[in-house]
Design a protein around this motif. Structure first.
Motif, PDB file in Angstrom:
ATOM      1  N   VAL A 261       0.719  -1.210  -0.156  1.00  0.00           N
ATOM      2  CA  VAL A 261      -0.100  -0.088   0.223  1.00  0.00           C
ATOM      3  C   VAL A 261       0.755   1.067  -0.144  1.00  0.00           C
ATOM      4  N   LYS A 262       2.046   1.255   0.814  1.00  0.00           N
ATOM      5  CA  LYS A 262       2.829   2.483   0.907  1.00  0.00           C
ATOM      6  C   LYS A 262       3.673   2.653  -0.670  1.00  0.00           C
ATOM      7  N   SER A 263       3.716   1.605  -0.940  1.00  0.00           N
ATOM      8  CA  SER A 263       4.636   1.745  -2.648  1.00  0.00           C
ATOM      9  C   SER A 263       3.650   2.314  -3.550  1.00  0.00           C
ATOM     10  N   ARG A 264       2.299   1.931  -3.475  1.00  0.00           N
ATOM     11  CA  ARG A 264       1.252   2.496  -4.378  1.00  0.00           C
ATOM     12  C   ARG A 264       1.191   3.968  -4.144  1.00  0.00           C
ATOM     13  N   TRP A 265       0.916   4.377  -2.667  1.00  0.00           N
ATOM     14  CA  TRP A 265       0.444   5.660  -2.285  1.00  0.00           C
ATOM     15  C   TRP A 265       1.325   6.575  -1.926  1.00  0.00           C
ATOM     16  N   ASP A 266       2.161   6.119  -1.704  1.00  0.00           N
ATOM     17  CA  ASP A 266       3.506   7.244  -1.120  1.00  0.00           C
ATOM     18  C   ASP A 266       4.892   6.277  -1.606  1.00  0.00           C
ATOM     19  N   PRO A 267       5.132   6.226  -3.010  1.00  0.00           N
ATOM     20  CA  PRO A 267       6.292   5.525  -3.420  1.00  0.00           C
ATOM     21  C   PRO A 267       7.697   6.327  -3.164  1.00  0.00           C
ATOM     22  N   SER A 268       7.397   7.629  -2.939  1.00  0.00           N
ATOM     23  CA  SER A 268       8.866   8.362  -2.681  1.00  0.00           C
ATOM     24  C   SER A 268       9.052   8.438  -1.262  1.00  0.00           C
ATOM     25  N   ASP A 269       8.354   7.624  -0.479  1.00  0.00           N
ATOM     26  CA  ASP A 269       8.325   7.824   1.155  1.00  0.00           C
ATOM     27  C   ASP A 269       8.430   9.434   1.605  1.00  0.00           C
ATOM     28  N   PHE A 270       7.522  10.191   1.016  1.00  0.00           N
ATOM     29  CA  PHE A 270       7.541  11.542   1.451  1.00  0.00           C
ATOM     30  C   PHE A 270       6.974  11.624   2.991  1.00  0.00           C
ATOM     31  N   PHE A 271       6.050  10.719   3.197  1.00  0.00           N
ATOM     32  CA  PHE A 271       5.391  10.818   4.517  1.00  0.00           C
ATOM     33  C   PHE A 271       6.095   9.776   5.445  1.00  0.00           C
ATOM     34  N   ARG A 272       7.155  10.244   6.269  1.00  0.00           N
ATOM     35  CA  ARG A 272       7.806   9.097   7.079  1.00  0.00           C
ATOM     36  C   ARG A 272       8.122   9.489   8.383  1.00  0.00           C
ATOM     37  N   HIS A 273       8.536   8.548   9.417  1.00  0.00           N
ATOM     38  CA  HIS A 273       8.832   9.033  10.715  1.00  0.00           C
ATOM     39  C   HIS A 273       9.714   7.702  11.009  1.00  0.00           C
ATOM     40  N   SER A 274       9.949   7.726  12.456  1.00  0.00           N
ATOM     41  CA  SER A 274      10.871   6.819  12.801  1.00  0.00           C
ATOM     42  C   SER A 274      10.706   5.400  12.840  1.00  0.00           C
ATOM     43  N   MET A 275       9.190   5.236  12.891  1.00  0.00           N
ATOM     44  CA  MET A 275       8.610   3.597  12.770  1.00  0.00           C
ATOM     45  C   MET A 275       7.655   3.592  11.646  1.00  0.00           C
ATOM     46  N   SER A 276       7.870   4.334  10.539  1.00  0.00           N
ATOM     47  CA  SER A 276       7.024   4.280   9.389  1.00  0.00           C
ATOM     48  C   SER A 276       7.056   3.292   8.509  1.00  0.00           C
ATOM     49  N   VAL A 277       5.988   2.752   7.941  1.00  0.00           N
ATOM     50  CA  VAL A 277       6.122   1.789   6.979  1.00  0.00           C
ATOM     51  C   VAL A 277       7.157   2.087   5.699  1.00  0.00           C
ATOM     52  N   LYS A 278       7.840   1.024   5.303  1.00  0.00           N
ATOM     53  CA  LYS A 278       8.616   1.365   4.269  1.00  0.00           C
ATOM     54  C   LYS A 278       8.269   0.875   2.973  1.00  0.00           C
ATOM     55  N   PRO A 279       8.087   1.523   1.756  1.00  0.00           N
ATOM     56  CA  PRO A 279       7.680   0.983   0.513  1.00  0.00           C
ATOM     57  C   PRO A 279       8.337  -0.535   0.023  1.00  0.00           C
ATOM     58  N   ALA A 280       7.710  -1.164  -0.389  1.00  0.00           N
ATOM     59  CA  ALA A 280       7.983  -2.257  -1.100  1.00  0.00           C
ATOM     60  C   ALA A 280       9.101  -2.061  -2.181  1.00  0.00           C
ATOM     61  N   ARG A 281      10.090  -2.805  -2.128  1.00  0.00           N
ATOM     62  CA  ARG A 281      11.057  -2.351  -3.368  1.00  0.00           C
ATOM     63  C   ARG A 281      11.162  -3.695  -4.232  1.00  0.00           C
TER      64      ARG A 281
END
Length: 561
Positions: free
Chosen positions: A541-561
């Motif tokens: 879901v992260k890869s689809r909606w936030d592929p650049s990891d713009f919304f992030r913090h110290s325990m955020s979900v990482k985009p699938a690579r």
């Protein structure tokens, strides 16, 4: 009301994945300038613009931190968000300028997700507080800056409905919902997200295009994965959640009061203290074992005891007392006997007589009159519990916290370590607590993959919390709570593993230590403790909606690579 009776027998048994009877067909791509047609909050949501607060503004220092003074930011500015368009415009400007952003709704995040040295712009939603009914979706719409106290008041006074939300009144909806949302009504009605119908999110695509999307739980919604990610995936991960819509899965018809659960007419309430001076180690052990055994035996989705919940503050000896608040739906047959039998089961054989709760205890006020079970209106009980906020009441509060879900009773080792730490006469903090919270019941009627909230077989959960005021005491108190946690869970490599007894951690009690190899030496990834097998799907879901990891913090979900 119809939705009240749904819960008594069948509420949520088909899961939060069940679509409502009035389908919208496909997801809505929301034009923030025109899509906000909800009565009452439409004008503000469509066009409101909040202030930009820089370092020279007298409001700046106040807004550079939350309730945990361990974490401070020094952003270029704080942008107050008053509408969906305002949120979209602010994200667009920040993205184009290459600025690191963070997001805040109520400011109750006890980790550094919002306030840390890397943040350049804080987007603050605390002025988006609308609560209303939206006939488009047959659902109640709540803006992400609304506080739980106001949500409970407005939903009940307006339509005689509620959400099974949290105890602390000043928590903002934005993070509470995205992390799953739990409260003392959850054993009866499920988690807050089990009633989530739709979410409005400002997202950024691979080309940097900013847009607003409304994603629903409808099975044919092409953006349904974004809705799913907001059913426990945690805040600050996928975009800016500006509004949520709530409708219970089995609601029917078009009458607003039938679209969410109605709370009990009355609550039968009890508040007792157990004095440390009256407890031996054997008595403490029996008390903890009683609590765990009762919850292990009485937390099935169809148990009549799903209507009962406790908040049990196991305070340190320095506080002087352990405080147990319990409530049960006063409308169900035999409520008085059920409560009486519960209290007898919890206190059996402890060698100490319960006394009145004559002093505040964490989020429990002094409740001396409740030594005898007392009926009161549901809303009065909701106002009473959580009214004293031990963190909010201390503007200098510095907080360390950790959590655990339990599927079975405490082990002998765990109880022995709890006694060693909490009974220590040399540990002088009266503001250190282990909070035991009833779990299970209707919560456990949902399959783990159906929502992002994966802990669906636990029977109680635990919050370990210590509060202090002086920066120079940080190392001492953090070392204490880290040592406590590691020793309590020594049988499972220092963490509440996903196993027979424990079931990981709660993302709304974020513990950055679990993502740090210095403190989590178990070899179990932090994301497995919090999300279990749902993490792989969250990454997609992260890869689809936030592929650049713009919304992030110290325990955020990482985009699938």
């Amino acid at each position: 009301m119809a939705s009240k009776h749904i819960d008594r027998r069948t509420m949520l048994t088909r899961g939060a994945a069940v679509a409502g009877s009035a389908a919208v067909g496909t997801a809505l791509a929301a034009d923030p300038a025109t899509a906000a047609t909800t009565p009452g909050i439409g004008t503000r949501t469509a066009a409101g613009t909040g202030a930009t607060i820089g370092p020279d503004d007298p409001r700046y220092d106040l807004l550079t931190n939350g309730i945990n003074q361990r974490f401070i930011a020094q952003p270029d500015h704080i942008k107050m968000i008053r509408s969906t368009k305002d949120a979209e415009d602010s994200v667009r400007a920040a993205y184009r300028a290459g600025k690191r952003i963070s997001v805040r709704s109520g400011g109750h995040c006890l980790a550094d997700f919002t306030c840390n040295p890397e943040v350049e712009i804080i987007l603050d939603f605390s002025e988006m507080t609308g609560v209303d009914y939206d006939p488009r979706f047959r659902a109640f719409v709540v803006e992400s800056g609304a506080r739980l106290y106001n949500v409970f008041e407005e939903l009940y006074k307006g339509w005689a409905v509620t959400l099974p939300g949290g105890v602390c009144h000043s928590v903002g909806v934005g993070g509470h919902v995205s992390g799953g949302g739990y409260g003392l009504l959850s054993r009866a009605y499920g988690l807050v997200v089990d009633h989530l119908y739709a979410v409005e999110v400002v997202v950024v695509d691979t080309r940097g295009k900013v847009r607003t999307v409304i994603a629903t739980r409808e099975k044919d919604d092409p953006n349904r994965d974004l809705w799913w990610a907001h059913t426990g995936g945690g805040g600050g991960n996928f975009g800016l959640a500006t509004r949520y819509w709530f409708r219970s899965p089995e609601a029917t018809g078009t009458v607003p009061g039938d679209q969410l659960v109605s709370p009990p007419t009355t609550m039968l309430t009890s508040a007792i203290d157990i004095r440390w001076e009256d407890l031996t180690e054997a008595g403490f052990t029996r008390l903890m074992k009683n609590f765990g055994a009762w919850h292990e035996a009485n937390s099935a989705p169809d148990s009549v005891y799903r209507h009962l919940s406790s908040l049990f503050n196991v305070n340190t000896r320095a506080h002087g007392r352990l405080s147990l608040y319990t409530q049960i739906d006063g409308d169900i047959p035999g409520a008085d006997k059920l409560l009486d039998d519960y209290l007898k089961a919890i206190t059996a054989g402890i060698g100490a007589r319960p006394t009145a709760m004559t002093k505040p205890s964490g989020e429990l006020a002094a409740m001396p009159n409740l030594i005898e079970p007392t009926r009161m209106h549901w809303l009065k009980a909701a106002r009473m519990v959580g009214a004293p906020d031990p963190v909010g009441a201390n503007p200098e509060a510095r907080v360390g916290l950790k959590s655990a879900y339990f599927k079975k009773n405490f082990t002998d080792h765990q109880v022995a370590e709890l006694y060693r730490y909490f009974s220590d006469p040399d540990f002088g903090s009266p503001d250190t607590t282990m909070v035991l919270l009833s779990f299970g019941g209707t919560i456990n009627s949902i399959a783990e993959p159906d929502t992002a909230s994966a802990q669906r077989s636990s029977v109680f959960k635990v919050l370990f919390q210590t509060i202090w005021s002086e920066p120079e005491q940080d190392d001492y108190y953090m070392a204490w709570i880290r040592s406590l946690y590691e020793d309590v869970f020594a049988e499972t490599k220092g963490v509440p593993e996903i196993g027979d007894v424990t079931d990981g951690c709660y993302i709304n009690y974020p513990d950055m230590d679990m993502a740090d190899d210095r403190f989590n030496r178990s070899g179990i990834p932090w994301h497995f403790l919090f999300y279990k097998d749902n993490y792989a799907r969250l990454r997609k879901v992260k890869s689809r909606w936030d592929p650049s990891d713009f919304f992030r913090h110290s325990m955020s979900v990482k985009p699938a690579r």
